[in-house]
Design a protein around this motif. Structure first.
Motif, PDB file in Angstrom:
ATOM      1  N   LYS A 181       0.844  -1.189   0.000  1.00  0.00           N
ATOM      2  CA  LYS A 181       0.000   0.000   0.000  1.00  0.00           C
ATOM      3  C   LYS A 181       0.878   1.236   0.000  1.00  0.00           C
ATOM      4  N   ARG A 182       0.340   2.291  -0.520  1.00  0.00           N
ATOM      5  CA  ARG A 182       1.088   3.543  -0.611  1.00  0.00           C
ATOM      6  C   ARG A 182       0.121   4.715  -0.492  1.00  0.00           C
ATOM      7  N   GLU A 183       0.502   5.695   0.254  1.00  0.00           N
ATOM      8  CA  GLU A 183      -0.271   6.932   0.372  1.00  0.00           C
ATOM      9  C   GLU A 183       0.672   8.114   0.261  1.00  0.00           C
ATOM     10  N   LEU A 184       0.218   9.150  -0.408  1.00  0.00           N
ATOM     11  CA  LEU A 184       1.007  10.382  -0.489  1.00  0.00           C
ATOM     12  C   LEU A 184       0.062  11.555  -0.671  1.00  0.00           C
ATOM     13  N   VAL A 185       0.512  12.715  -0.222  1.00  0.00           N
ATOM     14  CA  VAL A 185      -0.314  13.910  -0.308  1.00  0.00           C
ATOM     15  C   VAL A 185       0.586  15.141  -0.289  1.00  0.00           C
ATOM     16  N   THR A 186       0.190  16.156  -1.024  1.00  0.00           N
ATOM     17  CA  THR A 186       0.941  17.412  -1.034  1.00  0.00           C
ATOM     18  C   THR A 186       0.483  18.312   0.109  1.00  0.00           C
ATOM     19  N   ASP A 187       1.366  19.203   0.512  1.00  0.00           N
ATOM     20  CA  ASP A 187       1.007  20.183   1.538  1.00  0.00           C
ATOM     21  C   ASP A 187      -0.058  21.124   0.987  1.00  0.00           C
ATOM     22  N   GLY A 188      -1.065  21.406   1.781  1.00  0.00           N
ATOM     23  CA  GLY A 188      -2.124  22.309   1.365  1.00  0.00           C
ATOM     24  C   GLY A 188      -3.193  21.644   0.524  1.00  0.00           C
ATOM     25  N   PHE A 189      -3.161  20.315   0.469  1.00  0.00           N
ATOM     26  CA  PHE A 189      -4.117  19.600  -0.381  1.00  0.00           C
ATOM     27  C   PHE A 189      -5.559  19.871   0.022  1.00  0.00           C
ATOM     28  N   ASP A 190      -5.854  19.799   1.329  1.00  0.00           N
ATOM     29  CA  ASP A 190      -7.239  19.951   1.780  1.00  0.00           C
ATOM     30  C   ASP A 190      -7.773  21.352   1.501  1.00  0.00           C
ATOM     31  N   ASP A 191      -6.919  22.352   1.584  1.00  0.00           N
ATOM     32  CA  ASP A 191      -7.379  23.732   1.409  1.00  0.00           C
ATOM     33  C   ASP A 191      -7.868  23.996  -0.008  1.00  0.00           C
ATOM     34  N   VAL A 192      -7.204  23.382  -1.004  1.00  0.00           N
ATOM     35  CA  VAL A 192      -7.541  23.696  -2.390  1.00  0.00           C
ATOM     36  C   VAL A 192      -8.955  23.246  -2.733  1.00  0.00           C
ATOM     37  N   ARG A 367      -3.295  13.969  -4.162  1.00  0.00           N
ATOM     38  CA  ARG A 367      -3.294  12.949  -3.120  1.00  0.00           C
ATOM     39  C   ARG A 367      -3.589  11.606  -3.779  1.00  0.00           C
ATOM     40  N   ALA A 368      -2.927  10.569  -3.302  1.00  0.00           N
ATOM     41  CA  ALA A 368      -3.166   9.237  -3.846  1.00  0.00           C
ATOM     42  C   ALA A 368      -3.100   8.209  -2.731  1.00  0.00           C
ATOM     43  N   LYS A 369      -4.011   7.244  -2.818  1.00  0.00           N
ATOM     44  CA  LYS A 369      -4.004   6.100  -1.909  1.00  0.00           C
ATOM     45  C   LYS A 369      -4.158   4.855  -2.774  1.00  0.00           C
ATOM     46  N   MET A 370      -3.297   3.874  -2.529  1.00  0.00           N
ATOM     47  CA  MET A 370      -3.299   2.688  -3.378  1.00  0.00           C
ATOM     48  C   MET A 370      -3.109   1.435  -2.530  1.00  0.00           C
ATOM     49  N   HIS A 371      -3.910   0.408  -2.828  1.00  0.00           N
ATOM     50  CA  HIS A 371      -3.784  -0.886  -2.169  1.00  0.00           C
ATOM     51  C   HIS A 371      -3.643  -1.974  -3.225  1.00  0.00           C
TER      52      HIS A 371
END
Length: 760
Positions: A181-192, A367-371
């Motif tokens: 599994k892998r997760e990643l997200v950029t800073d400020g993602f939720d605000d946009v 943002r990405a989440k993968m299983h």
């Protein structure tokens, strides 16, 4: 999967198709060097090989998707005519150690040990649990009918979401069914997302595909007990990788293992993996001390060739009212069967989807989440264009949906959001992948002009009023090619990112090329001949190319990830330049002239200023090999040169392009008819326009097959429902239409292209 892009960024002059110069064949549509031999039936495929004392093996495979083997009686099979031996998993395991397919840089990836022949338990329909070896294939198959087995069926997991939930765990030693599994997200993602004027969301599901190679998987292993050596004739894409694997798992010194890869009838990435039945075949040769051959029949290919592309992906896009993309959000779920495939792992496809989703578009938030989950179906792994089709499909699908919601034409929406051509070097967010000199905007404009987009839109609207439903689809893409050592080596896999080439001038003036990249039908040998002839200065008929033999070729990675020309071709180029320099050293010594005043053109040493012929290469070869006593006392001829090449500055070489399809849909039946297809690709220096066209066209047809026809279908019990060519549909000529190809060259901004129209 395989060297589809036979176009490297080699620093050689590009010539328009059809022209010929004194210096090179780069840009020439030259026929494949081995075409006549193959057309006249002189191919040397594994199943063509005949050896003294050759035995044939067939495998007894599980009829169940998940079952414990309570009883296995091979005694009756052993007594059948022609049978040499019968073996279960335990017997083979004494000679072949199991493997675990993980990579260090895929954090947390896990997979259980896998044996060449399963012991006690089968985890998918088609997994081998016994081997029958006989004097002929027919005798082995007849004996197979006398194997007696009793099974205890175990709980089956075939649904990806059920696998993720983990109520039934396939491998008891694990707590769940998650391989990676892998997760990643950029800073400020939720605000946009709070600032977005529009958010669109869609879920896309993709069925399994497989390669359907013309030649099935095949291997002939020949163990020599006197030398404790193993020679393997193998339809593989990576001979040196397999040499290392046979050595380590069969406990034979690597220098005593030779892998020979002669002609191969297509691969597409299917033949770059370790297959248990192929490892078992090599082990059986060691056990029996005689050559043993295995050739997968078509049913075995469907059951056991790796599958790919089973995904369920939910993607969101945020944008402004005026159509500017702000962010992508991805949740990808993919199933890989019961094992991660050795040695490349089954986590790479999903990883590529994460890296490439949204790739062509200039957005700053992601943002990405993968299983990646285990299931009781055949294993999946890397197959042609690993991850790209999924990433492109979900990206372009959600982009179209956003354009539709905003009422913006799909082409205009892309024009506003594709990465500008003057933005390079450009780094994607948040994966950190660096892009070098792509041309999305120019490719888009060229495509729209080529297909007469505005006219097609007008025609589409007019026909819609008549009840005729036509659709126009656009898909921008980035292609990952030429992986550097940072791709596999960093994870601990013994997969070479470099390739080598040896060039030798023989006494008759012939240039012999040996390269570690293999030929699978994509034209590798022809490309290397063109590069070598251009670099040295000889005509094509004076070049001979050999590939696919670990006993004679320089060490290298082989054929995968569109790296044949970009890495192997670069090695040939550098070796060719070095050989040319050495030849001119000898010529200067023979002629007693300044090397700088000499050149090689059309097999002749010439005066660079006047073009006057000074010496044929055949005469130079004669002197260098047979009369070196006539050369200066301290001069040494060097007419064999080896060079290796590894990409270093960038992790990958990226190409880009855009495609379009015109289809008509029958509103009553849902039948989709392809009317026309266009492809514009920016692919670097074009070595052979004809081969580039063939490879792009082949990729388009294969992609259409995946979109409209191909899918490996399983029922809820893990039974493959369409393991034959009648039920697994591949695109045929009757389904195809005009495919218009335009190829651009990135290293200069003017268009160097041909437009090729397929015969209907």
């Amino acid at each position: 999967g395989g060297s589809e892009g036979m176009n490297a960024r080699a620093e050689l002059p590009l010539h328009a198709p059809g022209t010929k110069t004194d210096r090179g064949y780069i840009g020439q549509s030259v026929p494949r060097a081995n075409a006549k031999r193959l057309l006249q039936g002189r191919g040397a495929y594994v199943d063509d090989l005949r050896f003294p004392r050759l035995a044939h093996v067939v495998y007894f495979r599980s009829p169940h998707a998940h079952a414990k083997l309570k009883k296995l009686d091979l005694s009756k099979a052993a007594k059948q005519p022609g049978v040499v031996g019968v073996f279960d998993g335990r017997a083979v395991a004494e000679y072949c150690t199991p493997w675990v397919a993980v990579l260090g840089h895929l954090k947390g990836i896990k997979s259980p040990p896998q044996h060449a022949i399963a012991i006690e338990r089968a985890c998918w329909q088609g997994e081998a649990v016994a081997a029958i070896v006989a004097e002929t294939r027919t005798q082995a198959e007849d004996a197979l009918q006398h194997v007696e087995a009793e099974w205890e069926e175990l709980p089956i997991v075939t649904d990806m979401e059920a696998a993720l939930a983990g109520k039934v765990v396939i491998h008891p030693e694990f707590q769940d069914n998650i391989c990676f599994k892998r997760e990643l997200v950029t800073d400020g993602f939720d605000d946009v997302w709070k600032k977005a004027d529009l958010v669109v969301e869609e879920t896309y599901e993709f069925g399994r595909h497989t390669g359907v190679c013309l030649e099935g998987r095949s291997i002939l292993a020949d163990y020599n007990a006197a030398e404790h050596s193993l020679t393997v004739y193998h339809a593989t894409q990576a001979p040196h990788m397999m040499q290392d694997i046979f050595s380590r798992h069969l406990d034979i010194p690597e220098s005593s293992v030779r892998v020979i890869c002669k002609d191969v009838g297509g691969s597409y990435g299917i033949k770059v993996h370790v297959y248990p039945d192929e490892m078992a075949t090599a082990a059986l040769s060691v056990m029996l001390r005689r050559p043993v051959k295995f050739v997968a029949d078509r049913l075995e290919s469907f059951l056991t060739d790796i599958h790919a592309r089973e995904h369920k992906a939910t993607v969101r896009l945020a944008c402004t009212r005026d159509g500017r993309i702000l962010a992508f959000d991805l949740d990808d779920l993919t199933a890989i069967g019961p094992y991660s495939v050795y040695p490349r792992t089954s986590g790479i496809e999903g990883n590529q989807v994460v890296n490439l989703t949204g790739g062509p578009y200039s957005h700053q938030q992601y943002r990405a989440k993968m299983h990646v989950v285990f299931t009781n179906k055949n294993v999946t792994c890397q197959y042609r264009a690993v991850g790209h089709p999924i990433a492109v499909a979900i990206t372009e699908g959600i982009v179209d949906l956003a354009a539709q919601k905003l009422g913006i034409d799909p082409a205009e929406f892309r024009r506003r959001n594709l990465i500008p051509d003057d933005a390079y070097p450009y780094t994607t967010f948040p994966s950190g992948i660096k892009f070098e000199k792509l041309s999305h905007q120019q490719c888009l404009e060229k495509l729209l002009a080529l297909m007469e987009y505005d006219q097609l839109r007008a025609e589409q609207a007019a026909l819609r009023k008549q009840g005729i439903h036509r659709g126009i689809g656009l898909a921008a893409m980035i292609e990952v090619t030429n992986p550097s050592p940072a791709f596999y080596g960093v994870g601990g896999a013994r997969i070479s990112a470099q390739d080598g080439a040896t060039l030798r001038l023989d006494p008759a003036g012939m240039v012999n090329v040996m390269c570690s990249v293999t030929e699978q039908g994509q034209g590798t040998e022809g490309i290397f001949a063109q590069i070598a002839a251009s670099a040295v200065g000889v005509t094509l008929d004076k070049v001979r190319v050999a590939t696919g033999d670990t006993g004679t070729m320089p060490y290298g990675g082989g054929t995968w990830a569109s790296r044949g020309a970009g890495i192997g071709g670069e090695a040939v180029l550098q070796a060719g330049r070095a050989l040319r320099s050495n030849i001119l050293d000898i010529a200067a010594a023979i002629l007693n002239e300044d090397k700088a005043k000499l050149d090689i053109v059309n097999n002749q040493i010439i005066d660079k200023l006047t073009g006057e012929s000074k010496l044929p290469l055949s005469e130079l070869g004669r002197v260098a090999y047979f009369r070196p006593d006539t050369l200066p006392m301290k001069f040494q001829s060097e007419l064999t040169v080896t060079r290796h090449y590894t990409p270093r500055e960038y992790g990958f070489t990226f190409t880009n392009g855009i495609q379009a399809s015109l289809v008509e849909v029958d509103a009553d039946t849902g039948f989709v008819k392809l009317l026309k297809h266009w492809c514009v690709e920016d692919c670097g220096t074009i070595i052979n326009p004809m081969l580039v066209d063939e490879q792009i066209r082949g990729g388009v047809v294969q992609g259409i097959g995946g979109a409209l026809f191909e899918e490996c279908l399983y029922d809820e019990n893990g039974q493959l429902l369409n393991g034959n060519m009648a039920d697994y549909l591949v695109p045929m000529s009757g389904e195809m239409t005009e495919i218009i190809v335009e190829v651009r060259r990135a290293s200069c901004r003017e268009s160097v292209y041909m437009t090729v129209v397929a015969v209907k």
